[in-house]
Structure formats: structure tokens, C-alpha cells
Scaffold this motif. Structure first.
Motif, PDB file in Angstrom:
ATOM      1  N   MET A 197     -24.054  38.955 114.717  1.00 17.29           N
ATOM      2  CA  MET A 197     -25.306  39.290 114.055  1.00 17.29           C
ATOM      3  C   MET A 197     -25.097  39.337 112.550  1.00 17.29           C
ATOM      4  O   MET A 197     -24.166  39.970 112.062  1.00 17.29           O
ATOM      5  N   LEU A 198     -25.928  38.639 111.827  1.00 17.67           N
ATOM      6  CA  LEU A 198     -25.921  38.664 110.366  1.00 17.67           C
ATOM      7  C   LEU A 198     -27.307  39.072 109.912  1.00 17.67           C
ATOM      8  O   LEU A 198     -28.305  38.506 110.365  1.00 17.67           O
ATOM      9  N   ILE A 199     -27.378  40.047 109.022  1.00 18.95           N
ATOM     10  CA  ILE A 199     -28.679  40.526 108.555  1.00 18.95           C
ATOM     11  C   ILE A 199     -28.612  40.827 107.072  1.00 18.95           C
ATOM     12  O   ILE A 199     -27.606  41.356 106.580  1.00 18.95           O
ATOM     13  N   THR A 200     -29.650  40.435 106.330  1.00 20.82           N
ATOM     14  CA  THR A 200     -29.761  40.784 104.919  1.00 20.82           C
ATOM     15  C   THR A 200     -30.801  41.888 104.778  1.00 20.82           C
ATOM     16  O   THR A 200     -31.836  41.873 105.456  1.00 20.82           O
ATOM     17  N   ILE A 201     -30.514  42.834 103.897  1.00 21.38           N
ATOM     18  CA  ILE A 201     -31.343  44.028 103.746  1.00 21.38           C
ATOM     19  C   ILE A 201     -31.687  44.195 102.270  1.00 21.38           C
ATOM     20  O   ILE A 201     -30.787  44.286 101.422  1.00 21.38           O
ATOM     21  N   ALA A 202     -32.969  44.234 101.962  1.00 22.61           N
ATOM     22  CA  ALA A 202     -33.423  44.330 100.577  1.00 22.61           C
ATOM     23  C   ALA A 202     -33.439  45.777 100.089  1.00 22.61           C
ATOM     24  O   ALA A 202     -33.619  46.716 100.868  1.00 22.61           O
ATOM     25  N   ASP A 203     -33.250  45.926  98.783  1.00 23.63           N
ATOM     26  CA  ASP A 203     -33.485  47.193  98.085  1.00 23.63           C
ATOM     27  C   ASP A 203     -32.715  48.370  98.671  1.00 23.63           C
ATOM     28  O   ASP A 203     -33.254  49.462  98.840  1.00 23.63           O
ATOM     29  N   VAL A 204     -31.451  48.136  98.968  1.00 20.01           N
ATOM     30  CA  VAL A 204     -30.588  49.267  99.339  1.00 20.01           C
ATOM     31  C   VAL A 204     -30.364  50.166  98.128  1.00 20.01           C
ATOM     32  O   VAL A 204     -30.320  51.388  98.230  1.00 20.01           O
ATOM     33  N   LEU A 205     -30.227  49.536  96.968  1.00 19.63           N
ATOM     34  CA  LEU A 205     -30.221  50.265  95.695  1.00 19.63           C
ATOM     35  C   LEU A 205     -31.465  49.857  94.913  1.00 19.63           C
ATOM     36  O   LEU A 205     -31.712  48.672  94.698  1.00 19.63           O
ATOM     37  N   LEU A 206     -32.245  50.834  94.488  1.00 20.40           N
ATOM     38  CA  LEU A 206     -33.418  50.566  93.662  1.00 20.40           C
ATOM     39  C   LEU A 206     -32.986  50.378  92.206  1.00 20.40           C
ATOM     40  O   LEU A 206     -31.867  50.746  91.821  1.00 20.40           O
ATOM     41  N   PRO A 207     -33.847  49.784  91.355  1.00 19.55           N
ATOM     42  CA  PRO A 207     -33.432  49.421  89.999  1.00 19.55           C
ATOM     43  C   PRO A 207     -32.791  50.546  89.188  1.00 19.55           C
ATOM     44  O   PRO A 207     -31.769  50.330  88.525  1.00 19.55           O
ATOM     45  N   ALA A 208     -33.349  51.747  89.225  1.00 22.89           N
ATOM     46  CA  ALA A 208     -32.783  52.842  88.431  1.00 22.89           C
ATOM     47  C   ALA A 208     -31.386  53.200  88.907  1.00 22.89           C
ATOM     48  O   ALA A 208     -30.466  53.418  88.093  1.00 22.89           O
ATOM     49  N   ASP A 209     -31.195  53.253  90.224  1.00 21.57           N
ATOM     50  CA  ASP A 209     -29.869  53.560  90.778  1.00 21.57           C
ATOM     51  C   ASP A 209     -28.891  52.428  90.485  1.00 21.57           C
ATOM     52  O   ASP A 209     -27.708  52.668  90.208  1.00 21.57           O
ATOM     53  N   LEU A 210     -29.373  51.205  90.556  1.00 25.16           N
ATOM     54  CA  LEU A 210     -28.531  50.049  90.287  1.00 25.16           C
ATOM     55  C   LEU A 210     -28.016  50.079  88.854  1.00 25.16           C
ATOM     56  O   LEU A 210     -26.822  49.835  88.600  1.00 25.16           O
ATOM     57  N   GLU A 211     -28.887  50.405  87.906  1.00 28.03           N
ATOM     58  CA  GLU A 211     -28.464  50.485  86.510  1.00 28.03           C
ATOM     59  C   GLU A 211     -27.425  51.586  86.303  1.00 28.03           C
ATOM     60  O   GLU A 211     -26.469  51.425  85.543  1.00 28.03           O
ATOM     61  N   GLU A 212     -27.606  52.694  87.002  1.00 24.47           N
ATOM     62  CA  GLU A 212     -26.637  53.795  86.893  1.00 24.47           C
ATOM     63  C   GLU A 212     -25.277  53.371  87.452  1.00 24.47           C
ATOM     64  O   GLU A 212     -24.229  53.674  86.870  1.00 24.47           O
ATOM     65  N   VAL A 213     -25.282  52.656  88.572  1.00 20.58           N
ATOM     66  CA  VAL A 213     -24.029  52.176  89.160  1.00 20.58           C
ATOM     67  C   VAL A 213     -23.342  51.203  88.215  1.00 20.58           C
ATOM     68  O   VAL A 213     -22.130  51.282  87.976  1.00 20.58           O
ATOM     69  N   ARG A 214     -24.100  50.290  87.653  1.00 16.39           N
ATOM     70  CA  ARG A 214     -23.520  49.314  86.724  1.00 16.39           C
ATOM     71  C   ARG A 214     -22.925  50.002  85.498  1.00 16.39           C
ATOM     72  O   ARG A 214     -21.837  49.636  85.027  1.00 16.39           O
ATOM     73  N   ALA A 215     -23.649  51.003  84.965  1.00 16.75           N
ATOM     74  CA  ALA A 215     -23.148  51.708  83.785  1.00 16.75           C
ATOM     75  C   ALA A 215     -21.855  52.440  84.097  1.00 16.75           C
ATOM     76  O   ALA A 215     -20.913  52.440  83.296  1.00 16.75           O
ATOM     77  N   THR A 216     -21.790  53.056  85.267  1.00 17.94           N
ATOM     78  CA  THR A 216     -20.567  53.760  85.661  1.00 17.94           C
ATOM     79  C   THR A 216     -19.404  52.790  85.802  1.00 17.94           C
ATOM     80  O   THR A 216     -18.299  53.047  85.311  1.00 17.94           O
ATOM     81  N   LEU A 217     -19.642  51.660  86.444  1.00 15.68           N
ATOM     82  CA  LEU A 217     -18.581  50.663  86.608  1.00 15.68           C
ATOM     83  C   LEU A 217     -18.140  50.096  85.259  1.00 15.68           C
ATOM     84  O   LEU A 217     -16.965  49.764  85.066  1.00 15.68           O
ATOM     85  N   GLY A 218     -19.084  49.999  84.330  1.00 12.50           N
ATOM     86  CA  GLY A 218     -18.750  49.465  83.019  1.00 12.50           C
ATOM     87  C   GLY A 218     -17.774  50.327  82.247  1.00 12.50           C
ATOM     88  O   GLY A 218     -17.098  49.838  81.329  1.00 12.50           O
ATOM     89  N   SER A 219     -17.691  51.608  82.598  1.00 12.66           N
ATOM     90  CA  SER A 219     -16.778  52.522  81.904  1.00 12.66           C
ATOM     91  C   SER A 219     -15.480  52.752  82.672  1.00 12.66           C
ATOM     92  O   SER A 219     -14.628  53.523  82.226  1.00 12.66           O
ATOM     93  N   MET A 220     -15.316  52.089  83.816  1.00 15.07           N
ATOM     94  CA  MET A 220     -14.148  52.319  84.653  1.00 15.07           C
ATOM     95  C   MET A 220     -13.096  51.242  84.456  1.00 15.07           C
ATOM     96  O   MET A 220     -13.399  50.132  84.027  1.00 15.07           O
ATOM     97  N   ARG A 221     -11.866  51.573  84.807  1.00 10.74           N
ATOM     98  CA  ARG A 221     -10.775  50.609  84.763  1.00 10.74           C
ATOM     99  C   ARG A 221     -10.673  49.883  86.102  1.00 10.74           C
ATOM    100  O   ARG A 221     -10.951  50.454  87.151  1.00 10.74           O
ATOM    101  N   PHE A 222     -10.247  48.632  86.018  1.00  9.92           N
ATOM    102  CA  PHE A 222     -10.075  47.811  87.218  1.00  9.92           C
ATOM    103  C   PHE A 222      -8.617  47.379  87.323  1.00  9.92           C
ATOM    104  O   PHE A 222      -7.888  47.320  86.331  1.00  9.92           O
ATOM    105  N   GLU A 223      -8.206  47.079  88.569  1.00  6.91           N
ATOM    106  CA  GLU A 223      -6.828  46.656  88.811  1.00  6.91           C
ATOM    107  C   GLU A 223      -6.817  45.516  89.823  1.00  6.91           C
ATOM    108  O   GLU A 223      -7.845  45.192  90.423  1.00  6.91           O
ATOM    109  N   ASP A 224      -5.661  44.926  90.012  1.00  7.72           N
ATOM    110  CA  ASP A 224      -5.499  43.788  90.912  1.00  7.72           C
ATOM    111  C   ASP A 224      -5.969  44.142  92.319  1.00  7.72           C
ATOM    112  O   ASP A 224      -5.511  45.122  92.921  1.00  7.72           O
TER     113      ASP A 224
END
Length: 219
Positions: free
Chosen positions: A1-28
Motif C-alpha cells: 500500500m502506498l498513500i500520499t497525505i496532504a497537509d501533515v504540516l501546515l504552513p506556519a508549522d512548516l516554516e517553524e520546522v525549516r527555521a529550526t533546521l536552518g540553525s542546526m548542524r548536520f553530519e554524514d
């Protein structure tokens, strides 16, 4: 079964997630791959820490709280989410997910897209099956869920940056065909109720759906 689901994150929450990730460090990203997948995995993942823990809690709550995901996956538990990014030239070759992660059996894999698809080229999630390949690239905030038994890969990114949250669910219903049947019954039941209300036919569908779930659920 494969299913796509819209709007799990709404725009305001999505922007907050992106901003948080933008300040975090990434590794291999190879650090969390199995011994063979490590050979074909080329991405970066958000580094462990307090900020990542809080972000996981927020996004996991949004996923588990989405009604369609709950009905499709019947989740008993989620693994800790991985937030991954793919810059230009990066990809993840064909692989199958580990059967156990953090003590959780992986029945359902899912990818939550975080970047606007217009901002990057390539990076499609390609799910392989006996009937061919299906490419998935969704708007930001949308999620795709599919069987963890599937071979899959991430196509090379040729421009921009692909950003996603990926995770796995252990389901109360281990068998994919049974999960799909329960999802179809629940959809039919709700559509019937919307059209005609609580009729004897609705009650029969509700009884069958509940009793099949009771029969198949692993607790």
C-alpha cells in the motif's frame, strides 16, 4: 500500500520546522545506515541534541495526529525521526530499510517533504515493485507512506536542496494487505455515513471493520 497525505504540516508549522533546521548542524547520514545501504547513501542528517529532540516531538505529534495517517498505518509506535538534506549531486541508492530500528519493527516507511519542490530538481523518492517504479515528489508539508518491505531509492538532486523528515512505524496490523482492507472499509463506512447517516448498512460496516481490527491487531 502506498498513500500520499496532504497537509501533515501546515504552513506556519512548516516554516517553524525549516527555521529550526536552518540553525542546526548536520553530519554524514551514513552513520544511521545498515552495512550495505551505507555504500549507496549520500546525504546529511541533523545532529543529535536537545533541539533535534524537541523538533522530533513536534513533527511526530503532527504525523500521529493526522487522521489519514492513523487509519492507513494503524501506528503502534514510531521510530525517532531523521531530518535529512540532499544538496546537488547527492542521492541514496537502491536499498531496503532495516527490519528493526530502535527496537521497533518497521512495517510502514514514510517521508515528509519539507522543501518546496520548485526549489530543487531531482530528488524523487523512487519506490520499486514488480509492476515497475513509482516516483514521488510532493509539495512541502505532504507525506508519503509505503510498505517498509519495498526496495526504494532517492534520485540524484541536480539543483537546490531536498529536505525531508523520514521515519518508520510499527503497526498494530503487521500485514500490509490487511491494513489496506481496513483502510478501505473505514473509507467506505465514513462515506456511507456522510451520504445517509447512521443506517443499518453503516452499522454492519462498522461492525465488520471493528471486528477485523480486533482479530488482526497485535498489542
Amino acid at each position: 500500500m502506498l498513500i500520499t497525505i496532504a497537509d501533515v504540516l501546515l504552513p506556519a508549522d512548516l516554516e517553524e520546522v525549516r527555521a529550526t533546521l536552518g540553525s542546526m548542524r548536520f553530519e554524514d547520514g551514513r552513520a544511521t545506515a545498515g552495512w550495505s545501504a551505507r555504500l549507496v547513501k549520500d546525504n546529511e542528517q541533523a545532529r543529535e541534541g536537545a533541539a533535534l529532540t524537541l523538533l522530533r516531538e513536534k513533527v511526530s505529534a503532527a504525523i500521529l495526529g493526522h487522521e489519514v495517517f492513523a487509519l492507513a498505518a494503524r501506528p503502534k509506535a514510531l521510530t525517532p525521526l531523521i531530518f535529512a538534506r540532499y544538496g546537488a549531486g547527492r542521492e541514496y541508492g537502491s536499498h531496503v530499510d532495516n527490519p528493526l530500528m530502535n527496537g521497533i519493527r518497521t512495517d510502514v516507511s514514510f517521508t515528509l517533504f519539507l522543501a518546496d519542490p520548485a526549489t530543487y530538481d531531482g530528488g524523487e523518492l523512487v519506490i520499486e515493485s514488480v509492476s515497475g517504479e513509482e516516483e514521488v515528489k510532493l509539495p512541502a508539508g505532504h507525506l508519503v507512506a509505503y510498505d517498509s518491505t519495498s526496495l526504494h531509492r532517492v534520485a540524484p538532486v541536480t539543483r537546490g536542496e531536498r529536505m525531508v523528515a523520514v521515519g518508520w512505524a510499527q503497526s498494530y496490523v503487521r500485514d500490509s494487505a490487511r491494513r489496506e482492507l481496513l483502510f478501505d472499509l473505514e473509507t467506505a463506512k465514513r462515506n456511507l455515513f456522510a451520504q445517509a447517516g447512521k443506517t443499518p448498512e453503516f452499522d454492519l460496516l462498522a461492525k465488520s471493520s471493528a471486528n477485523l481490527f480486533r482479530m488482526w491487531a497485535e498489542v
